[in-house]
Write a protein that holds these residues in place. Structure first.
Motif, PDB file in Angstrom:
ATOM      1  N   SER A   5     -20.775  -0.553   5.410  1.00 31.09           N
ATOM      2  CA  SER A   5     -21.782   0.234   6.114  1.00 31.09           C
ATOM      3  C   SER A   5     -21.754   1.685   5.655  1.00 31.09           C
ATOM      4  N   GLN A   6     -20.554   2.203   5.379  1.00 30.98           N
ATOM      5  CA  GLN A   6     -20.467   3.600   4.989  1.00 30.98           C
ATOM      6  C   GLN A   6     -20.488   3.799   3.486  1.00 30.98           C
ATOM      7  N   GLN A   7     -20.460   2.723   2.717  1.00 30.58           N
ATOM      8  CA  GLN A   7     -20.426   2.841   1.252  1.00 30.58           C
ATOM      9  C   GLN A   7     -19.279   3.747   0.818  1.00 30.58           C
ATOM     10  N   ALA A   8     -18.096   3.495   1.354  1.00 29.68           N
ATOM     11  CA  ALA A   8     -16.985   4.401   1.086  1.00 29.68           C
ATOM     12  C   ALA A   8     -16.343   4.099  -0.248  1.00 29.68           C
ATOM     13  N   TYR A   9     -15.800   5.117  -0.879  1.00 28.91           N
ATOM     14  CA  TYR A   9     -15.072   4.943  -2.136  1.00 28.91           C
ATOM     15  C   TYR A   9     -13.769   5.709  -2.060  1.00 28.91           C
ATOM     16  N   GLY A  10     -12.837   5.320  -2.920  1.00 37.40           N
ATOM     17  CA  GLY A  10     -11.621   6.118  -3.102  1.00 37.40           C
ATOM     18  C   GLY A  10     -10.826   6.296  -1.830  1.00 37.40           C
ATOM     19  N   LEU A  11     -10.452   7.550  -1.574  1.00 41.15           N
ATOM     20  CA  LEU A  11      -9.574   7.859  -0.458  1.00 41.15           C
ATOM     21  C   LEU A  11     -10.163   7.413   0.874  1.00 41.15           C
ATOM     22  N   ASP A  12     -11.505   7.480   0.990  1.00 41.50           N
ATOM     23  CA  ASP A  12     -12.115   7.111   2.284  1.00 41.50           C
ATOM     24  C   ASP A  12     -11.842   5.656   2.606  1.00 41.50           C
ATOM     25  N   LEU A  13     -11.915   4.797   1.561  1.00 41.17           N
ATOM     26  CA  LEU A  13     -11.585   3.385   1.761  1.00 41.17           C
ATOM     27  C   LEU A  13     -10.200   3.243   2.366  1.00 41.17           C
ATOM     28  N   LEU A  14      -9.259   4.000   1.782  1.00 37.19           N
ATOM     29  CA  LEU A  14      -7.887   3.899   2.259  1.00 37.19           C
ATOM     30  C   LEU A  14      -7.790   4.374   3.705  1.00 37.19           C
ATOM     31  N   LYS A  15      -8.544   5.442   4.024  1.00 31.46           N
ATOM     32  CA  LYS A  15      -8.473   5.957   5.405  1.00 31.46           C
ATOM     33  C   LYS A  15      -9.029   4.943   6.379  1.00 31.46           C
ATOM     34  N   ILE A  16     -10.137   4.315   6.013  1.00 31.45           N
ATOM     35  CA  ILE A  16     -10.712   3.278   6.885  1.00 31.45           C
ATOM     36  C   ILE A  16      -9.705   2.162   7.087  1.00 31.45           C
ATOM     37  N   TYR A  17      -9.085   1.739   5.988  1.00 31.90           N
ATOM     38  CA  TYR A  17      -8.098   0.664   6.093  1.00 31.90           C
ATOM     39  C   TYR A  17      -6.969   1.072   7.032  1.00 31.90           C
ATOM     40  N   ALA A  18      -6.480   2.332   6.829  1.00 31.87           N
ATOM     41  CA  ALA A  18      -5.354   2.785   7.651  1.00 31.87           C
ATOM     42  C   ALA A  18      -5.724   2.770   9.125  1.00 31.87           C
ATOM     43  N   LYS A  19      -6.968   3.182   9.420  1.00 28.71           N
ATOM     44  CA  LYS A  19      -7.372   3.219  10.834  1.00 28.71           C
ATOM     45  C   LYS A  19      -7.472   1.821  11.408  1.00 28.71           C
ATOM     46  N   ARG A  20      -8.183   0.925  10.662  1.00 28.46           N
ATOM     47  CA  ARG A  20      -8.608  -0.324  11.292  1.00 28.46           C
ATOM     48  C   ARG A  20      -7.560  -1.406  11.230  1.00 28.46           C
ATOM     49  N   GLU A  21      -7.109  -1.650  10.028  1.00 23.91           N
ATOM     50  CA  GLU A  21      -6.517  -2.969   9.814  1.00 23.91           C
ATOM     51  C   GLU A  21      -4.999  -2.959   9.830  1.00 23.91           C
ATOM     52  N   SER A  22      -4.371  -1.859   9.400  1.00 24.91           N
ATOM     53  CA  SER A  22      -2.948  -1.959   9.113  1.00 24.91           C
ATOM     54  C   SER A  22      -2.127  -1.959  10.396  1.00 24.91           C
ATOM     55  N   ALA A  79       1.723   8.592   4.383  1.00 27.80           N
ATOM     56  CA  ALA A  79       1.774   8.495   2.912  1.00 27.80           C
ATOM     57  C   ALA A  79       0.503   9.084   2.312  1.00 27.80           C
ATOM     58  N   LEU A  80      -0.647   8.798   2.955  1.00 24.58           N
ATOM     59  CA  LEU A  80      -1.915   9.357   2.473  1.00 24.58           C
ATOM     60  C   LEU A  80      -1.882  10.864   2.483  1.00 24.58           C
ATOM     61  N   GLN A  81      -1.411  11.417   3.611  1.00 21.03           N
ATOM     62  CA  GLN A  81      -1.358  12.880   3.720  1.00 21.03           C
ATOM     63  C   GLN A  81      -0.440  13.459   2.658  1.00 21.03           C
ATOM     64  N   ALA A  82       0.723  12.815   2.481  1.00 19.13           N
ATOM     65  CA  ALA A  82       1.663  13.297   1.469  1.00 19.13           C
ATOM     66  C   ALA A  82       1.003  13.297   0.098  1.00 19.13           C
ATOM     67  N   MET A  87       0.831  -1.199   0.000  1.00 21.82           N
ATOM     68  CA  MET A  87       0.000   0.000   0.000  1.00 21.82           C
ATOM     69  C   MET A  87       0.865   1.248   0.000  1.00 21.82           C
ATOM     70  N   ILE A  88       1.848   1.284   0.921  1.00 24.89           N
ATOM     71  CA  ILE A  88       2.713   2.464   1.027  1.00 24.89           C
ATOM     72  C   ILE A  88       3.466   2.668  -0.279  1.00 24.89           C
ATOM     73  N   ASP A  89       3.949   1.563  -0.847  1.00 27.40           N
ATOM     74  CA  ASP A  89       4.686   1.654  -2.103  1.00 27.40           C
ATOM     75  C   ASP A  89       3.824   2.290  -3.187  1.00 27.40           C
ATOM     76  N   MET A  90       2.567   1.839  -3.270  1.00 31.02           N
ATOM     77  CA  MET A  90       1.670   2.388  -4.294  1.00 31.02           C
ATOM     78  C   MET A  90       1.429   3.866  -4.082  1.00 31.02           C
ATOM     79  N   LEU A  91       1.192   4.261  -2.802  1.00 39.02           N
ATOM     80  CA  LEU A  91       0.901   5.669  -2.534  1.00 39.02           C
ATOM     81  C   LEU A  91       2.095   6.537  -2.850  1.00 39.02           C
ATOM     82  N   GLN A  92       3.290   6.018  -2.544  1.00 36.56           N
ATOM     83  CA  GLN A  92       4.485   6.809  -2.853  1.00 36.56           C
ATOM     84  C   GLN A  92       4.662   6.978  -4.343  1.00 36.56           C
ATOM     85  N   LYS A  93       4.128   5.999  -5.119  1.00 36.31           N
ATOM     86  CA  LYS A  93       4.267   6.145  -6.564  1.00 36.31           C
ATOM     87  C   LYS A  93       3.042   6.797  -7.180  1.00 36.31           C
ATOM     88  N   ASP A  94       2.144   7.314  -6.338  1.00 38.21           N
ATOM     89  CA  ASP A  94       0.948   8.021  -6.821  1.00 38.21           C
ATOM     90  C   ASP A  94       0.013   7.123  -7.618  1.00 38.21           C
TER      91      ASP A  94
END
Lengths: 361, 111
Positions: free
Chosen positions: A322-339, A348-351, A288-295
Motif C-alpha cells: 500500500s505504501q510502495q515502500a523501499y529500502g529502510l522503510d521496508l525494514l521499519k514496517i517489518y520491525a513494527k508489524r511482524e517481528s 539495530a536499525l538505529q545503530a 535480520m539482526i545479524d545482517m544489520l549488524q554486519k551492515d
C-alpha cells in the motif's frame, strides 16, 4: 549433468507432464541420475514451466477469490533473491577442501590475465554455489501388485527383483518384492534407495546411513560448528525428498538459528535453503539482526521482500504494497508489524543509521 | 543360470547362452543375477535386465526351469506350475515335521 526431478516425485505430476510430448522428452532427461548440480540455466526454464503446470493442476484455493499462487523454491525471482543474499565470498568458497596434497602452481600473469582469471573463478564459484533442491516429503509407496495365497509358506526369505535396464531413470525403475506370504508388492522408498545403491552405486553414498545422523551425534557435530560438512554429507547420502534428509536439514537450521551462527553457511550453497526454511517458518528476526549488524542493508531489504512474496497476506506485505515502500522503510514496517523481537530489530536499525550517517559525515 | 562358485557361497548369473554349452562356460550376454543366500534384511536379491530378456525371447530363446520359476515369482512371467507344486510339497513336509515334533516332545516327557 542436469538437475533431477525437482518437483516430480508425484505420479499425477508425471501424467500431467506426459501430456505434452516436447516437455515430456525434456522432462525425461531431467530425471537422470541425481548428481552434484553443475547445470546450465536453460533447463531451469523447463523446470519452472513444469513447476507452474503442477501448480495449475493442484486444486486451486477455493477460499481466496484472487487465487494467489504460492511462490515455490524454484521460481526465478525467489532464486535471484536467495543467490544475492548468499553472497560470493571467494575466499570461503575456494577454501582448501581435504584433497591430496599437491604443490602449489605459480603462474606469471599480466593484469588483464589476472582479471580474466578472477572472472572465471567467479563463474566457477557461482556454479559451485548452485542450491540443492527443496522438495516436499515423498509419500510412502503402498502398491500391492498381486496377492497369491497359493505361494504362502514357500520360503522364509523375501525375493527382491530389480530391473537393471540401463536407460530408465531411477525413479521409474521397477523394484518389486515377493514376500514369504506370497504378496507381490512394490518396494518402499528406503528399500529402493538401498537396492539402487547396490546395483548402481553412487560415490560417497553408503548402504546404511552413518550413525552421525542420529539425534545425539548431530548435537555433537553442531557443538563442533561443522554444520556445513553435515549438510554436505546429508546431501550425498539421502535423496532430497526423503524424510531423513528433511529431518536432518530442519535440525541443522534450527540449531543455527538458535545459536545465531548464520555466518557458517553464508557463502555456501546451503544458505538459500536456510533462508527459505526460516521464511516459511516466519522466524527471520535473528537473521535480520545479524545482517544489520554486519551492515548488509541490501541483503536485509531483499530478505523482507522475499518474506512479503511468500506471505502476501501478512500485515507487512499489505502495508508495504500500500505504501510502495523501499529500502529502510521496508525494514521499519517489518520491525513494527511482524517481528517478535521488535526492540532488537529497531535498535539495530538505529545503530545502522547512525553509523551510515557518521560515515557520510 | 551360470553359477561361479567359491566353496559354500553360491551365486548365480542369469545369462543368455547356447543350449549345448556347459553351465559355467562362455555365455553370450549376462542378463541378471541371483543371490540365493539372504542378506541381513532377509532378502534374496535378484536382478533382471527386462529389456534384454525381451530381446532374446523375441530372438527365439527359451528360458530354463529355474529362470522361468524366478521370473514367475517376479511377475515378469505368469506363475510357473512347479512353484505351486513345490510350495504344496513344502507345506506338507512342514506339517509332517510339526506333527512329529510334538510327538517326540511327548515321548521325551513320558520317558
Amino acid at each position: 549433468m542436469i538437475p533431477t526431478s525437482y518437483v516430480f516425485g508425484h505420479e499425477s505430476v508425471i501424467d500431467e507432464v506426459a501430456t505434452n510430448m516436447a516437455a515430456f522428452s525434456a522432462a525425461r532427461c531431467l530425471f537422470r541420475s541425481y548428481s552434484l548440480v553443475k547445470n546450465v540455466d536453460q533447463n531451469t526454464g523447463i523446470l519452472i514451466r513444469c513447476s507452474r503446470r503442477m501448480l495449475c493442476s493442484a486444486p486451486s484455493d477455493s477460499s481466496s477469490p484472487d487465487a494467489h499462487v504460492k511462490p515455490q523454491f524454484m521460481d526465478s525471482e525467489v532464486q535471484d533473491i536467495l543467490t544475492r543474499i548468499t553472497g560470493l565470498n571467494l575466499e570461503k568458497v575456494f577454501r582448501p577442501i581435504k584433497q591430496e596434497l599437491k604443490p602449489p602452481k605459480y603462474k606469471l600473469m599480466t593484469d588483464a590475465q589476472l582479471e580474466e582469471a578472477t572472472q572465471s573463478a567467479r563463474e566457477q564459484a557461482q556454479r559451485l554455489l548452485k542450491m540443492p533442491p527443496v522438495l516436499p516429503e515423498r509419500k510412502p509407496i503402498n502398491d500391492v501388485l498381486s496377492e497369491d495365497k497359493i505361494l504362502e509358506g514357500m520360503d522364509t526369505a523375501k525375493y527382491v527383483f530389480t530391473d537393471i535396464t540401463f536407460n530408465i531413470p531411477h525413479r521409474e525403475r521397477f523394484i518389486v518384492i515377493r514376500e514369504p506370504t506370497g504378496t507381490l508388492r512394490k518396494a518402499s522408498w528406503e528399500e529402493r534407495d538401498r537396492i539402487l545403491q547396490v546395483y548402481f552405486p553412487k560415490e560417497g553414498r553408503r548402504l546404511t546411513a552413518p550413525p552421525v545422523f542420529k539425534e545425539e551425534n548431530l548435537k555433537m557435530v553442531f557443538g563442533q560448528d561443522r554444520h556445513e560438512d553435515m549438510l554436505d554429507l546429508c546431501q550425498v547420502q539421502f535423496e532430497p525428498d526423503s524424510s531423513e534428509y528433511i529431518r536432518v536439514h530442519a535440525a541443522t537450521y534450527e540449531d543455527l538459528e538458535k545459536m545465531g551462527k548464520y555466518d557458517l553457511l553464508r557463502s555456501t550453497r546451503h544458505f538459500g535453503g536456510l533462508v527459505w526454511y526460516l521464511v516459511n517458518a516466519r522466524r527471520v528476526d535473528g537473521l535480520m539482526i545479524d545482517m544489520l549488524q554486519k551492515d548488509l542493508l541490501q541483503d536485509a531489504v531483499s530478505l523482507v521482500g522475499l518474506f512479503n512474496k511468500v506471505h502476501p497476506h501478512s500485515e507487512t506485505a499489505q502495508e508495504a504494497s500500500s505504501q510502495q515502500a523501499y529500502g529502510l522503510d521496508l525494514l521499519k514496517i517489518y520491525a513494527k508489524r511482524e517481528s517478535q523481537r521488535a526492540g532488537y530489530v529497531e535498535l539495530a536499525l538505529q545503530a545502522y543509521e547512525q553509523t551510515s550517517a557518521e560515515s557520510t559525515v | 543360470m551360470a553359477g561361479h562358485k567359491q566353496s559354500n557361497r553360491p551365486f548365480y548369473r542369469i545369462v543368455a547362452a547356447y543350449n549345448k554349452r556347459a553351465r559355467d562356460s562362455k555365455y553370450i550376454e549376462q542378463l541378471g543375477s541371483y543371490d540365493p543366500l539372504p542378506n541381513i534384511y532377509n532378502e534374496k536379491l535378484v536382478s533382471i535386465n527386462s529389456d534384454r530378456i525381451k530381446y532374446w525371447m523375441g530372438c527365439g530363446a527359451h528360458s530354463t526351469k529355474p529362470v522361468a520359476k524366478l521370473l514367475g515369482l517376479a511377475g515378469f512371467f505368469p506363475l510357473h506350475p512347479m512353484t505351486v507344486t513345490e510350495t504344496e510339497r513344502h507345506r506338507a513336509l512342514a506339517e509332517l515335521a510339526e506333527e512329529a515334533a510334538p510327538e517326540d516332545g511327548v515321548k521325551q516327557q513320558q520317558l
